[in-house]
Write a protein that holds these residues in place. Sequence first.
Motif, PDB file in Angstrom:
ATOM      1  N   ARG A  36      23.937  18.898  18.175  1.00  0.00           N
ATOM      2  CA  ARG A  36      23.863  17.563  17.591  1.00  0.00           C
ATOM      3  C   ARG A  36      22.715  17.424  16.597  1.00  0.00           C
ATOM      4  NH1 ARG A  36      25.160  13.239  22.505  1.00  0.00           N
ATOM      5  NH2 ARG A  36      27.267  13.996  22.953  1.00  0.00           N
ATOM      6  N   SER A  37      22.435  18.478  15.863  1.00  0.00           N
ATOM      7  CA  SER A  37      21.354  18.443  14.880  1.00  0.00           C
ATOM      8  C   SER A  37      21.719  19.350  13.730  1.00  0.00           C
ATOM      9  CB  SER A  37      20.042  18.894  15.524  1.00  0.00           C
ATOM     10  OG  SER A  37      19.008  18.942  14.557  1.00  0.00           O
ATOM     11  N   PHE A 158      12.810  19.033  13.088  1.00  0.00           N
ATOM     12  CA  PHE A 158      13.477  17.916  13.757  1.00  0.00           C
ATOM     13  C   PHE A 158      13.054  16.551  13.215  1.00  0.00           C
ATOM     14  CE2 PHE A 158      13.763  21.106  17.305  1.00  0.00           C
ATOM     15  CZ  PHE A 158      15.141  21.222  17.273  1.00  0.00           C
ATOM     16  N   SER A 161      11.096  11.330  14.099  1.00  0.00           N
ATOM     17  CA  SER A 161      11.750  10.285  14.899  1.00  0.00           C
ATOM     18  C   SER A 161      11.426  10.535  16.363  1.00  0.00           C
ATOM     19  CB  SER A 161      13.267  10.335  14.690  1.00  0.00           C
ATOM     20  OG  SER A 161      13.795  11.556  15.196  1.00  0.00           O
ATOM     21  N   ARG A 162      11.697   9.569  17.204  1.00  0.00           N
ATOM     22  CA  ARG A 162      11.376   9.722  18.630  1.00  0.00           C
ATOM     23  C   ARG A 162      12.099  10.928  19.214  1.00  0.00           C
ATOM     24  NH1 ARG A 162      11.960   5.075  23.396  1.00  0.00           N
ATOM     25  NH2 ARG A 162      10.568   6.130  24.883  1.00  0.00           N
ATOM     26  N   GLY A 163      13.378  11.083  18.872  1.00  0.00           N
ATOM     27  CA  GLY A 163      14.137  12.219  19.371  1.00  0.00           C
ATOM     28  C   GLY A 163      13.620  13.537  18.825  1.00  0.00           C
ATOM     29  N   GLY A 164      13.233  13.545  17.539  1.00  0.00           N
ATOM     30  CA  GLY A 164      12.723  14.762  16.935  1.00  0.00           C
ATOM     31  C   GLY A 164      11.418  15.224  17.563  1.00  0.00           C
ATOM     32  N   TRP A 166      10.365  14.565  20.617  1.00  0.00           N
ATOM     33  CA  TRP A 166      10.621  15.059  21.976  1.00  0.00           C
ATOM     34  C   TRP A 166      11.268  16.442  21.961  1.00  0.00           C
ATOM     35  CZ3 TRP A 166       8.828  14.334  26.559  1.00  0.00           C
ATOM     36  CH2 TRP A 166       8.244  13.127  26.905  1.00  0.00           C
ATOM     37  N   LYS A 167      12.161  16.683  21.011  1.00  0.00           N
ATOM     38  CA  LYS A 167      12.773  18.006  20.903  1.00  0.00           C
ATOM     39  C   LYS A 167      11.721  19.064  20.596  1.00  0.00           C
ATOM     40  CE  LYS A 167      17.413  16.631  19.368  1.00  0.00           C
ATOM     41  NZ  LYS A 167      18.371  16.667  18.229  1.00  0.00           N
ATOM     42  N   LYS A 270       7.139   4.495  23.618  1.00  0.00           N
ATOM     43  CA  LYS A 270       7.660   3.859  22.415  1.00  0.00           C
ATOM     44  C   LYS A 270       6.567   3.164  21.609  1.00  0.00           C
ATOM     45  CE  LYS A 270      11.378   0.781  20.896  1.00  0.00           C
ATOM     46  NZ  LYS A 270      12.495  -0.095  21.341  1.00  0.00           N
TER      47      LYS A 270
END
Length: 282
Positions: A36-37, A158, A161-164, A166-167, A270
């Motif tokens: 998903r990236s 990544f 972003s928050r997801g990036g 964390w990845k 956050k």
Amino acid sequence: MLNSILGSTLTLSGFLICTAVSLVLGLATAGVAMYRSRCTQSFAITAAILPAVVQLVIMLVNGSVGVGVAVLLLKRTGKAQLLRKRGCGFFNGLLVGMYPLALLAYTLYTKILFGLPEDGTLLPLWRILSFLANMILVGVAEEFLFRGVIAETLLEHFGTSRGGIWKACLLSGLLFGCAHLTNLLSSAPLGVLMQCIFAASLGVLYAAIYFRTGNLWVTVFLHGGMDIISMLVGGLYGTESVAESVSSYDASMLLSVLVYLIPAAILLRKKKIGEVKLYFQY
């Protein structure tokens, strides 16, 4: 980790096993990175072979040589400027990393109070100084490599972003944990497995601290301090080697997952995760 290889016998079978495991982990890492990236072919190939390259470097270098190799990798990847990057400042960075700093202080206190042998004889001064220098250099080399090169590259890929973020934290932590598989050459398998889990969660926390502070020297200080304190008794009295210490790890080390991942989640909550963009702009 790097220092644990010194003095162990490197056999062909051990080298091939570690390399095979590293390649499998590399393929898994590349798969996670691609999930998903958007991921270029060159990045996927790099992610696949990176664990094997790191394993090879760890097997071949130690101490000051390890720092030299890590600095060379920083320069070759265009990240040497990170050594001069101030971020939020060193002392402010230690405040951000207050949890591991407090944990180090508590561990040192318990070691001094309960861990020192009553009738032990201190090692010669030159051996104690050698121990301290080696632990510091190991921390420097590993932070330059795993936070300066690997975590930074993953964050660049990544994004912030928050997801990036964390990845990048999770994958760099996973690679940091897997790199400790090289200790299979000298320690009991269960102990090494526990160390890998412990190191992976610690790697996530160090990456979170690095991203929040933008200062690589903060994690260098914390890492070097942890290495020194964890082997303090053996380094002062020669009662235990790194290999013996790793072999003694048991299932209780699984608690470290919560001990280190919960503070990482707090650092990257956050309300605060947006501060990463202050120091890393991609």
